[in-house]
Scaffold this motif. Structure first.
Motif, mmCIF file in Angstrom:
data_model
loop_
_atom_site.group_PDB
_atom_site.id
_atom_site.type_symbol
_atom_site.label_atom_id
_atom_site.label_comp_id
_atom_site.label_asym_id
_atom_site.label_seq_id
_atom_site.Cartn_x
_atom_site.Cartn_y
_atom_site.Cartn_z
ATOM 1 N N ASN A 158 -20.536 1.044 -40.233
ATOM 2 C CA ASN A 158 -19.297 0.643 -40.917
ATOM 3 C C ASN A 158 -18.345 1.823 -41.094
ATOM 4 O O ASN A 158 -17.565 1.874 -42.042
ATOM 5 C CB ASN A 158 -19.630 0.038 -42.284
ATOM 6 C CG ASN A 158 -20.452 -1.221 -42.164
ATOM 7 O OD1 ASN A 158 -20.136 -2.107 -41.361
ATOM 8 N ND2 ASN A 158 -21.526 -1.314 -42.946
ATOM 9 N N ALA A 159 -18.422 2.775 -40.169
ATOM 10 C CA ALA A 159 -17.605 3.985 -40.264
ATOM 11 C C ALA A 159 -16.129 3.682 -39.999
ATOM 12 O O ALA A 159 -15.770 2.646 -39.430
ATOM 13 C CB ALA A 159 -18.117 5.026 -39.277
ATOM 14 N N GLU A 160 -15.283 4.607 -40.406
ATOM 15 C CA GLU A 160 -13.836 4.466 -40.224
ATOM 16 C C GLU A 160 -13.468 4.679 -38.760
ATOM 17 O O GLU A 160 -14.110 5.461 -38.054
ATOM 18 C CB GLU A 160 -13.110 5.500 -41.089
ATOM 19 C CG GLU A 160 -11.625 5.283 -41.235
ATOM 20 C CD GLU A 160 -11.280 4.022 -41.987
ATOM 21 O OE1 GLU A 160 -11.041 2.991 -41.294
ATOM 22 O OE2 GLU A 160 -11.252 4.044 -43.225
ATOM 23 N N THR A 169 -15.661 11.270 -44.645
ATOM 24 C CA THR A 169 -15.911 9.976 -44.023
ATOM 25 C C THR A 169 -16.663 10.130 -42.715
ATOM 26 O O THR A 169 -16.527 11.136 -42.010
ATOM 27 C CB THR A 169 -14.579 9.234 -43.767
ATOM 28 O OG1 THR A 169 -14.851 7.918 -43.278
ATOM 29 C CG2 THR A 169 -13.729 9.968 -42.742
ATOM 30 N N PHE A 170 -17.471 9.121 -42.409
ATOM 31 C CA PHE A 170 -18.080 9.039 -41.091
ATOM 32 C C PHE A 170 -17.067 8.359 -40.168
ATOM 33 O O PHE A 170 -16.196 7.616 -40.617
ATOM 34 C CB PHE A 170 -19.380 8.233 -41.142
ATOM 35 C CG PHE A 170 -20.517 8.975 -41.791
ATOM 36 C CD1 PHE A 170 -20.862 8.731 -43.111
ATOM 37 C CD2 PHE A 170 -21.241 9.923 -41.076
ATOM 38 C CE1 PHE A 170 -21.903 9.415 -43.720
ATOM 39 C CE2 PHE A 170 -22.285 10.618 -41.675
ATOM 40 C CZ PHE A 170 -22.610 10.366 -43.000
ATOM 41 N N VAL A 171 -17.204 8.635 -38.879
ATOM 42 C CA VAL A 171 -16.217 8.163 -37.916
ATOM 43 C C VAL A 171 -16.888 7.301 -36.850
ATOM 44 O O VAL A 171 -17.894 7.692 -36.252
ATOM 45 C CB VAL A 171 -15.513 9.351 -37.233
ATOM 46 C CG1 VAL A 171 -14.393 8.858 -36.326
ATOM 47 C CG2 VAL A 171 -14.976 10.327 -38.278
ATOM 48 N N LYS A 172 -16.306 6.124 -36.629
ATOM 49 C CA LYS A 172 -16.853 5.193 -35.641
ATOM 50 C C LYS A 172 -16.760 5.819 -34.250
ATOM 51 O O LYS A 172 -15.727 6.353 -33.865
ATOM 52 C CB LYS A 172 -16.096 3.868 -35.681
ATOM 53 C CG LYS A 172 -16.738 2.751 -34.855
ATOM 54 C CD LYS A 172 -15.976 1.451 -35.039
ATOM 55 C CE LYS A 172 -16.181 0.878 -36.434
ATOM 56 N NZ LYS A 172 -17.585 0.447 -36.667
ATOM 57 N N PHE A 225 -11.534 6.052 -35.531
ATOM 58 C CA PHE A 225 -11.046 7.393 -35.219
ATOM 59 C C PHE A 225 -9.542 7.559 -35.467
ATOM 60 O O PHE A 225 -9.136 8.545 -36.098
ATOM 61 C CB PHE A 225 -11.384 7.759 -33.767
ATOM 62 C CG PHE A 225 -10.887 9.117 -33.359
ATOM 63 C CD1 PHE A 225 -11.611 10.259 -33.678
ATOM 64 C CD2 PHE A 225 -9.687 9.260 -32.675
ATOM 65 C CE1 PHE A 225 -11.143 11.521 -33.310
ATOM 66 C CE2 PHE A 225 -9.214 10.506 -32.303
ATOM 67 C CZ PHE A 225 -9.947 11.638 -32.626
ATOM 68 N N PRO A 226 -8.670 6.654 -34.994
ATOM 69 C CA PRO A 226 -7.230 6.843 -35.222
ATOM 70 C C PRO A 226 -6.862 6.917 -36.698
ATOM 71 O O PRO A 226 -5.947 7.651 -37.085
ATOM 72 C CB PRO A 226 -6.603 5.604 -34.562
ATOM 73 C CG PRO A 226 -7.607 5.175 -33.542
ATOM 74 C CD PRO A 226 -8.934 5.455 -34.177
ATOM 75 N N VAL A 227 -7.580 6.146 -37.518
ATOM 76 C CA VAL A 227 -7.316 6.150 -38.966
ATOM 77 C C VAL A 227 -7.691 7.504 -39.552
ATOM 78 O O VAL A 227 -6.958 8.086 -40.358
ATOM 79 C CB VAL A 227 -8.104 5.023 -39.666
ATOM 80 C CG1 VAL A 227 -7.915 5.097 -41.183
ATOM 81 C CG2 VAL A 227 -7.674 3.664 -39.135
ATOM 82 N N VAL A 228 -8.852 8.010 -39.150
ATOM 83 C CA VAL A 228 -9.321 9.310 -39.635
ATOM 84 C C VAL A 228 -8.379 10.415 -39.170
ATOM 85 O O VAL A 228 -7.989 11.291 -39.952
ATOM 86 C CB VAL A 228 -10.749 9.594 -39.125
ATOM 87 C CG1 VAL A 228 -11.191 10.997 -39.510
ATOM 88 C CG2 VAL A 228 -11.721 8.555 -39.685
ATOM 89 N N GLN A 229 -8.009 10.376 -37.925
ATOM 90 C CA GLN A 229 -7.118 11.383 -37.365
ATOM 91 C C GLN A 229 -5.798 11.439 -38.136
ATOM 92 O O GLN A 229 -5.302 12.521 -38.487
ATOM 93 C CB GLN A 229 -6.853 11.070 -35.892
ATOM 94 C CG GLN A 229 -6.036 12.110 -35.156
ATOM 95 C CD GLN A 229 -5.713 11.659 -33.734
ATOM 96 O OE1 GLN A 229 -5.178 10.565 -33.527
ATOM 97 N NE2 GLN A 229 -6.045 12.483 -32.752
#
Length: 258
Positions: free
Chosen positions: A128-130, A103-106, A132-136
């Motif tokens: 429309n990137a995900e 995923t790309f990260v906002k 950061f807290p969600v990715v983390q």
């Protein structure tokens, strides 16, 4: 052939396996197919990591079926000097090289350099990137309890602002066997070319392919690497178990008198 004896077949070696992976410009996925086929021919497929069912229906099923994953991140520059790193993309593959998360990260700060020539990241990728807290959180879930493979993976953990147990981390930039190709810390590109006979990072980097390359390198030396880790860990635990001599009652009383 003398006395009708049939000559014994020589035992396959890593060098023999590498000889089968000679298509320089192939993609990471194609090389994984060739790599696994060569391992199977060498009768090394008894390991669970090589006999996983690749017909996964969903991501969660994939994560449950592998206890080794490889991760790579792409970063962009922030700050006036453009040298500070910020996470822009994260990719994780399983032990078969299959991508289980990408995923790309906002951005969480103003980007001053997309580093597109290397990172492959463009402004449109982050619209429309995900968050950061969600990715983390997702990365932490995937890595929990797993052996993590990566190249200079400590840099990836820093931009993700997470930690992973050292005894469960395998960094291809620090493994002793990979230092034989020259002086200093070897690059992933150089290691992949030397040990896998495959060219990567010929243009913009691809975090999925880089993670696949790191995983291939780990698998080549896995048995010896894990044996080294186990030996080192046992030695560390033994040294920690040695207790310091306790002070006697007389010693304590002497200190109190002073």
């Amino acid at each position: 052939m003398k006395n009708g004896n049939i000559p014994k077949k020589s035992k396959p070696t890593i060098a023999n396996n590498l000889a089968n992976i000679n298509h320089k410009k192939a993609t990471g996925a194609d090389n994984w197919k060739a790599f696994l086929e060569s391992k199977a021919n060498a009768k090394d497929a008894s390991n669970d990591e090589f006999t996983l069912n690749i017909g996964y229906e969903d991501e969660s099923d994939t994560v449950k079926k592998t206890h080794v994953v490889a991760m790579d991140c792409e970063m962009v520059g922030i700050g006036e000097d453009k040298k500070e790193n910020m996470l822009a993309r994260v990719s994780i593959v399983n032990s078969l090289g299959e991508c289980i998360y990408d995923t790309f990260v906002k951005p969480t700060a103003t980007i001053t350099d997309y580093r597109t020539a290397v990172s492959g990241v463009r402004p449109c990728d982050l619209v429309n990137a995900e968050k950061f807290p969600v990715v983390q959180k997702k990365v932490l879930e995937i890595l929990r309890g797993k052996v993590l493979v990566g190249h200079a993976v400590h840099n990836d953990l820093i931009v993700l602002n997470i930690r992973h147990p050292r005894h469960k981390t395998r960094d291809t930039s620090r493994y002793k066997k990979f230092y034989q190709i020259g002086v200093g810390t070897p690059s992933l590109k150089k290691l992949t070319s030397h040990f896998l006979n495959v060219d990567i990072q010929t243009g913009e980097h691809n975090s999925i392919q880089d993670a696949q390359a790191a995983m291939q390198l780990y698998m080549l030396c896995r048995k010896e690497w894990e044996a080294d880790v186990k030996q080192h860990r046992h030695a560390t635990l033994r040294s920690r178990s040695i207790k310091k001599p306790k002070k006697t009652h007389k010693t304590k009383k002497k200190h109190r008198n002073y």
